[in-house]
Write a protein that holds these residues in place. Structure first.
Motif, PDB file in Angstrom:
ATOM      1  N   SER A 102      37.743   2.911   3.088  1.00 31.57           N
ATOM      2  CA  SER A 102      36.730   3.270   3.488  1.00 31.57           C
ATOM      3  C   SER A 102      36.714   4.985   4.016  1.00 31.57           C
ATOM      4  CB  SER A 102      36.164   2.510   4.783  1.00 31.57           C
ATOM      5  OG  SER A 102      36.658   3.146   5.764  1.00 31.57           O
ATOM      6  N   ALA A 103      35.600   5.486   4.644  1.00 29.32           N
ATOM      7  CA  ALA A 103      35.824   6.620   4.824  1.00 29.32           C
ATOM      8  C   ALA A 103      36.462   7.134   5.580  1.00 29.32           C
ATOM      9  CB  ALA A 103      34.455   7.450   4.320  1.00 29.32           C
ATOM     10  N   ASP A 104      36.215   5.839   6.674  1.00 29.50           N
ATOM     11  CA  ASP A 104      36.501   5.750   8.559  1.00 29.50           C
ATOM     12  C   ASP A 104      38.139   6.528   8.634  1.00 29.50           C
ATOM     13  OD1 ASP A 104      34.122   5.070   8.212  1.00 29.50           O
ATOM     14  OD2 ASP A 104      34.982   3.027   9.014  1.00 29.50           O
ATOM     15  N   PHE A 105      38.996   7.312   7.893  1.00 30.69           N
ATOM     16  CA  PHE A 105      39.781   7.471   8.879  1.00 30.69           C
ATOM     17  C   PHE A 105      40.661   8.624   7.307  1.00 30.69           C
ATOM     18  CE2 PHE A 105      40.283   3.356  10.136  1.00 30.69           C
ATOM     19  CZ  PHE A 105      40.395   3.696  11.060  1.00 30.69           C
ATOM     20  N   ARG A 106      39.926   9.291   6.790  1.00 33.67           N
ATOM     21  CA  ARG A 106      39.830  10.211   6.215  1.00 33.67           C
ATOM     22  C   ARG A 106      40.124  11.873   6.587  1.00 33.67           C
ATOM     23  NH1 ARG A 106      35.943   8.056   0.859  1.00 33.67           N
ATOM     24  NH2 ARG A 106      37.228   6.413   0.280  1.00 33.67           N
ATOM     25  N   LEU A 107      38.714  11.276   7.485  1.00 35.49           N
ATOM     26  CA  LEU A 107      38.941  12.813   8.234  1.00 35.49           C
ATOM     27  C   LEU A 107      39.504  13.062   9.316  1.00 35.49           C
ATOM     28  CD1 LEU A 107      34.886  13.356   7.114  1.00 35.49           C
ATOM     29  CD2 LEU A 107      36.757  14.653   6.662  1.00 35.49           C
ATOM     30  N   LYS A 108      40.042  14.196   9.898  1.00 30.79           N
ATOM     31  CA  LYS A 108      41.090  13.811  11.605  1.00 30.79           C
ATOM     32  C   LYS A 108      40.025  14.917  12.594  1.00 30.79           C
ATOM     33  CE  LYS A 108      45.344  13.261   9.420  1.00 30.79           C
ATOM     34  NZ  LYS A 108      45.289  12.333   9.888  1.00 30.79           N
ATOM     35  N   ASP A 109      38.806  15.057  12.321  1.00 31.59           N
ATOM     36  CA  ASP A 109      38.279  15.216  12.990  1.00 31.59           C
ATOM     37  C   ASP A 109      36.941  14.880  13.324  1.00 31.59           C
ATOM     38  OD1 ASP A 109      36.215  17.110  14.542  1.00 31.59           O
ATOM     39  OD2 ASP A 109      36.590  18.611  14.127  1.00 31.59           O
ATOM     40  N   ILE A 209      22.769  16.071  -3.858  1.00 28.53           N
ATOM     41  CA  ILE A 209      23.364  18.009  -4.087  1.00 28.53           C
ATOM     42  C   ILE A 209      23.670  18.340  -2.934  1.00 28.53           C
ATOM     43  CG2 ILE A 209      22.261  19.284  -5.435  1.00 28.53           C
ATOM     44  CD1 ILE A 209      20.920  17.254  -7.226  1.00 28.53           C
ATOM     45  N   GLY A 210      24.182  18.785  -3.185  1.00 33.40           N
ATOM     46  CA  GLY A 210      24.730  20.138  -2.368  1.00 33.40           C
ATOM     47  C   GLY A 210      24.682  18.824  -0.585  1.00 33.40           C
ATOM     48  N   ALA A 211      24.815  18.113  -0.729  1.00 38.06           N
ATOM     49  CA  ALA A 211      25.937  18.204   0.735  1.00 38.06           C
ATOM     50  C   ALA A 211      26.625  15.834   0.632  1.00 38.06           C
ATOM     51  CB  ALA A 211      23.997  17.024   1.276  1.00 38.06           C
ATOM     52  N   HIS A 212      27.236  15.783  -0.720  1.00 41.74           N
ATOM     53  CA  HIS A 212      27.830  14.519  -0.793  1.00 41.74           C
ATOM     54  C   HIS A 212      28.882  14.330   0.314  1.00 41.74           C
ATOM     55  CE1 HIS A 212      30.310  11.618  -2.292  1.00 41.74           C
ATOM     56  NE2 HIS A 212      29.213  11.240  -3.162  1.00 41.74           N
ATOM     57  N   ARG A 213      28.599  12.942   0.759  1.00 38.08           N
ATOM     58  CA  ARG A 213      30.327  12.344   1.679  1.00 38.08           C
ATOM     59  C   ARG A 213      31.494  13.384   1.469  1.00 38.08           C
ATOM     60  NH1 ARG A 213      27.087   7.839   3.891  1.00 38.08           N
ATOM     61  NH2 ARG A 213      25.332   8.265   5.305  1.00 38.08           N
ATOM     62  N   HIS A 214      31.412  13.561   0.290  1.00 32.39           N
ATOM     63  CA  HIS A 214      33.182  13.862  -0.390  1.00 32.39           C
ATOM     64  C   HIS A 214      33.289  15.241  -0.090  1.00 32.39           C
ATOM     65  CE1 HIS A 214      34.350   9.882  -2.713  1.00 32.39           C
ATOM     66  NE2 HIS A 214      33.672   9.506  -1.635  1.00 32.39           N
ATOM     67  N   MET A 215      32.273  16.358   0.364  1.00 34.27           N
ATOM     68  CA  MET A 215      32.395  17.383   0.254  1.00 34.27           C
ATOM     69  C   MET A 215      33.694  17.342   1.399  1.00 34.27           C
ATOM     70  SD  MET A 215      29.147  18.899  -0.850  1.00 34.27           S
ATOM     71  CE  MET A 215      28.965  20.411  -0.461  1.00 34.27           C
ATOM     72  N   PRO A 216      33.719  17.406   2.578  1.00 33.22           N
ATOM     73  CA  PRO A 216      34.466  17.269   3.726  1.00 33.22           C
ATOM     74  C   PRO A 216      35.946  17.165   3.599  1.00 33.22           C
ATOM     75  CG  PRO A 216      32.908  15.865   4.280  1.00 33.22           C
ATOM     76  CD  PRO A 216      32.236  16.343   2.938  1.00 33.22           C
ATOM     77  N   GLU A 217      35.647  15.870   2.443  1.00 37.98           N
ATOM     78  CA  GLU A 217      37.308  15.282   2.962  1.00 37.98           C
ATOM     79  C   GLU A 217      38.368  16.503   1.169  1.00 37.98           C
ATOM     80  OE1 GLU A 217      39.103  11.403   0.351  1.00 37.98           O
ATOM     81  OE2 GLU A 217      37.183  11.523   1.020  1.00 37.98           O
ATOM     82  N   MET A 218      37.261  17.047   0.441  1.00 37.06           N
ATOM     83  CA  MET A 218      38.440  17.576  -0.142  1.00 37.06           C
ATOM     84  C   MET A 218      37.942  19.467   0.398  1.00 37.06           C
ATOM     85  SD  MET A 218      36.124  17.258  -3.894  1.00 37.06           S
ATOM     86  CE  MET A 218      34.532  16.820  -3.302  1.00 37.06           C
ATOM     87  N   GLU A 219      37.413  19.592   1.544  1.00 42.95           N
ATOM     88  CA  GLU A 219      37.631  21.022   2.341  1.00 42.95           C
ATOM     89  C   GLU A 219      38.692  20.924   2.948  1.00 42.95           C
ATOM     90  OE1 GLU A 219      33.225  22.539   1.734  1.00 42.95           O
ATOM     91  OE2 GLU A 219      33.625  21.306   2.940  1.00 42.95           O
ATOM     92  N   GLN A 220      38.586  20.076   3.882  1.00 41.36           N
ATOM     93  CA  GLN A 220      40.035  19.236   4.376  1.00 41.36           C
ATOM     94  C   GLN A 220      41.173  19.446   4.512  1.00 41.36           C
ATOM     95  OE1 GLN A 220      40.408  15.746   7.780  1.00 41.36           O
ATOM     96  NE2 GLN A 220      41.452  15.341   5.911  1.00 41.36           N
ATOM     97  N   GLN A 221      41.113  19.035   2.885  1.00 40.25           N
ATOM     98  CA  GLN A 221      43.041  18.716   1.824  1.00 40.25           C
ATOM     99  C   GLN A 221      43.734  20.521   1.375  1.00 40.25           C
ATOM    100  OE1 GLN A 221      43.295  16.070   3.812  1.00 40.25           O
ATOM    101  NE2 GLN A 221      45.022  16.436   2.512  1.00 40.25           N
ATOM    102  N   LEU A 222      42.238  20.981   0.561  1.00 39.90           N
ATOM    103  CA  LEU A 222      42.742  22.235   0.124  1.00 39.90           C
ATOM    104  C   LEU A 222      42.290  23.205   0.651  1.00 39.90           C
ATOM    105  CD1 LEU A 222      39.085  21.551  -2.447  1.00 39.90           C
ATOM    106  CD2 LEU A 222      41.672  21.639  -2.778  1.00 39.90           C
ATOM    107  N   ALA A 223      41.628  23.108   2.589  1.00 39.02           N
ATOM    108  CA  ALA A 223      42.149  23.853   2.647  1.00 39.02           C
ATOM    109  C   ALA A 223      43.774  24.279   3.953  1.00 39.02           C
ATOM    110  CB  ALA A 223      40.926  24.007   4.247  1.00 39.02           C
ATOM    111  N   ALA A 224      44.407  22.910   3.810  1.00 39.24           N
ATOM    112  CA  ALA A 224      46.010  22.269   4.649  1.00 39.24           C
ATOM    113  C   ALA A 224      46.269  23.362   3.003  1.00 39.24           C
ATOM    114  CB  ALA A 224      46.137  21.383   4.493  1.00 39.24           C
ATOM    115  N   ALA A 225      46.252  23.041   1.235  1.00 40.82           N
ATOM    116  CA  ALA A 225      46.802  24.066   0.904  1.00 40.82           C
ATOM    117  C   ALA A 225      46.683  25.093   1.194  1.00 40.82           C
ATOM    118  CB  ALA A 225      46.772  23.097  -0.604  1.00 40.82           C
ATOM    119  N   ALA A 226      46.197  26.082   1.318  1.00 39.03           N
ATOM    120  CA  ALA A 226      45.140  27.665   0.736  1.00 39.03           C
ATOM    121  C   ALA A 226      45.944  28.091   1.966  1.00 39.03           C
ATOM    122  CB  ALA A 226      44.293  27.342   0.827  1.00 39.03           C
ATOM    123  N   GLY A 227      46.145  27.303   3.391  1.00 39.66           N
ATOM    124  CA  GLY A 227      46.493  27.835   4.587  1.00 39.66           C
ATOM    125  C   GLY A 227      44.433  28.486   5.496  1.00 39.66           C
ATOM    126  N   ALA A 228      43.819  28.284   4.677  1.00 42.21           N
ATOM    127  CA  ALA A 228      43.013  29.216   4.776  1.00 42.21           C
ATOM    128  C   ALA A 228      41.184  28.111   5.122  1.00 42.21           C
ATOM    129  CB  ALA A 228      42.607  30.540   4.646  1.00 42.21           C
TER     130      ALA A 228
END
Length: 347
Positions: A102-109, A209-228
């Motif tokens: 499920s999505a319950d433990f994917r987001l750290k915040d 559209i513009g609000a899918h729940r997978h968006m913060p998950e992708m952003e969390q991991q990409l931000a960790a890779a980018a350092g920003a």
């Protein structure tokens, strides 16, 4: 020499698509014993009554309520339950190692979770210790993990396409657009008017559209890779097929296309399931259907400085149950490909 004992698993939510696919994979896994299956609304039924394709397997455990399972002696629990319900139950278990789909433990915040999922997190104390189980990027953490959060299907495809490039600074993290296509099984098995045959057949439509729940998950991991911080534009579409997923990622490249290909080739050269296609070959869902494989490729856009990165997965296998099994194997010191060797189905 004595054979190693089987590893006993419980599958919670076995009446859903991901749960059923997990059972399908577990049946041929040489080290797994399916000890318990749950489906609260269908408790008391056999798997064959819920899923006719399991008729040849009459020895599968009968479905029971998740709370009725005796978890003593269970080595691993696969949680295939809806968000919130998953954490509420799994957060109470002691002993078994947990692989949550499920999505319950994917987001750290926990606050980010609450803002996207409409309620307080049921077990926020577990978030910091959960391993984000994108297998190819989590190998070092999986052997000692007690709780693994399997990525969503869209994040699996997008992150496998982009993480090596973002991490290498080969694409800008500031301007990423993703258009995604998924089969109807990605919406689950519950009855929904939008998923009726006459609503889905011969049509393609966007959603979330513009609000899918997978968006913060992708952003969390990409931000960790980018350092920003990273903010992406993401639009998923439902297409009239049972399973399969394809993502088209439009990015600003900071290096030539040949360098992007080289980065992906080097990163995935030793991967058993992620494959960079030959130059010019476009990924397609039929290349991976029914398998744990991923195909990816990168193309130059006609707009100078832009690149198009495309990946295809089976949303129910690599995007869900197959990746969960891949994580299970590494958690228990087994060969990573065990139980996942099946080639894609074609046609």
């Amino acid at each position: 020499m004595t054979s190693p004992r089987p590893l006993r698993i419980a599958v919670l939510g076995a009446s859903g698509y991901t749960g059923a696919d997990l059972v399908r994979l577990a049946l041929t896994h040489p080290r797994i014993e399916i000890a318990a299956l749950s489906a609260n609304a269908k408790a008391g039924q056999t798997m064959a009554q819920v899923w006719p394709h399991f008729a040849p397997y009459p020895d599968l455990p009968r479905l029971v309520a998740a709370e009725a399972i005796d978890y003593a002696g269970i080595d691993a629990v696969f949680g295939c339950l809806p968000h919130a319900a998953s954490a509420a139950l799994l957060g109470t278990l002691k002993g078994p190692r947990i692989i949550d789909l499920s999505a319950d433990f994917r987001l750290k915040d926990a606050d980010v979770y609450a803002s996207w999922y409409g309620g307080a997190h049921p077990a926020p104390q577990l978030l910091s210790g959960a391993v984000y189980g994108l297998t190819e990027f989590a190998r070092d953490a999986l052997p000692g993990a007690g709780l693994v959060a399997c990525p969503g299907c869209y994040p699996t495809a997008v992150l496998l396409a982009l993480l090596p490039l973002v991490g290498a600074g080969a694409v800008s993290p500031a301007n990423i657009t993703v258009n995604a296509l998924s089969g109807v099984s990605g919406s689950g098995r519950s009855l929904k008017e939008a998923n009726l045959f006459t609503e889905v057949a011969e049509a393609v439509h966007p959603y979330g559209i513009g609000a899918h729940r997978h968006m913060p998950e992708m952003e969390q991991q990409l931000a960790a890779a980018a350092g920003a911080p990273v903010t992406i534009s993401f639009t998923p579409h439902l297409v009239p097929m049972n399973r399969g997923e394809l993502v088209t990622c439009i990015v600003e490249a900071t290096r030539p296309i040949g360098d992007l290909r080289a980065i992906l080739a080097a990163r995935y050269a030793a991967e058993p399931f992620v494959h960079l296609l030959p130059e010019g070959v476009a990924p397609a869902t039929r290349m991976v259907r029914g398998s744990n494989h991923v195909v990816v490729n990168v193309f130059a856009d006609r707009i100078p400085g832009r690149a198009i990165v495309i990946a295809a997965i089976d949303n129910l296998v690599k995007g869900s149950s197959g990746q969960a099994m891949q994580n299970f194997n590494l958690m228990f010191g087994l060969p990573e490909t065990m139980g996942l060797e099946a080639a894609p189905l074609f046609p």
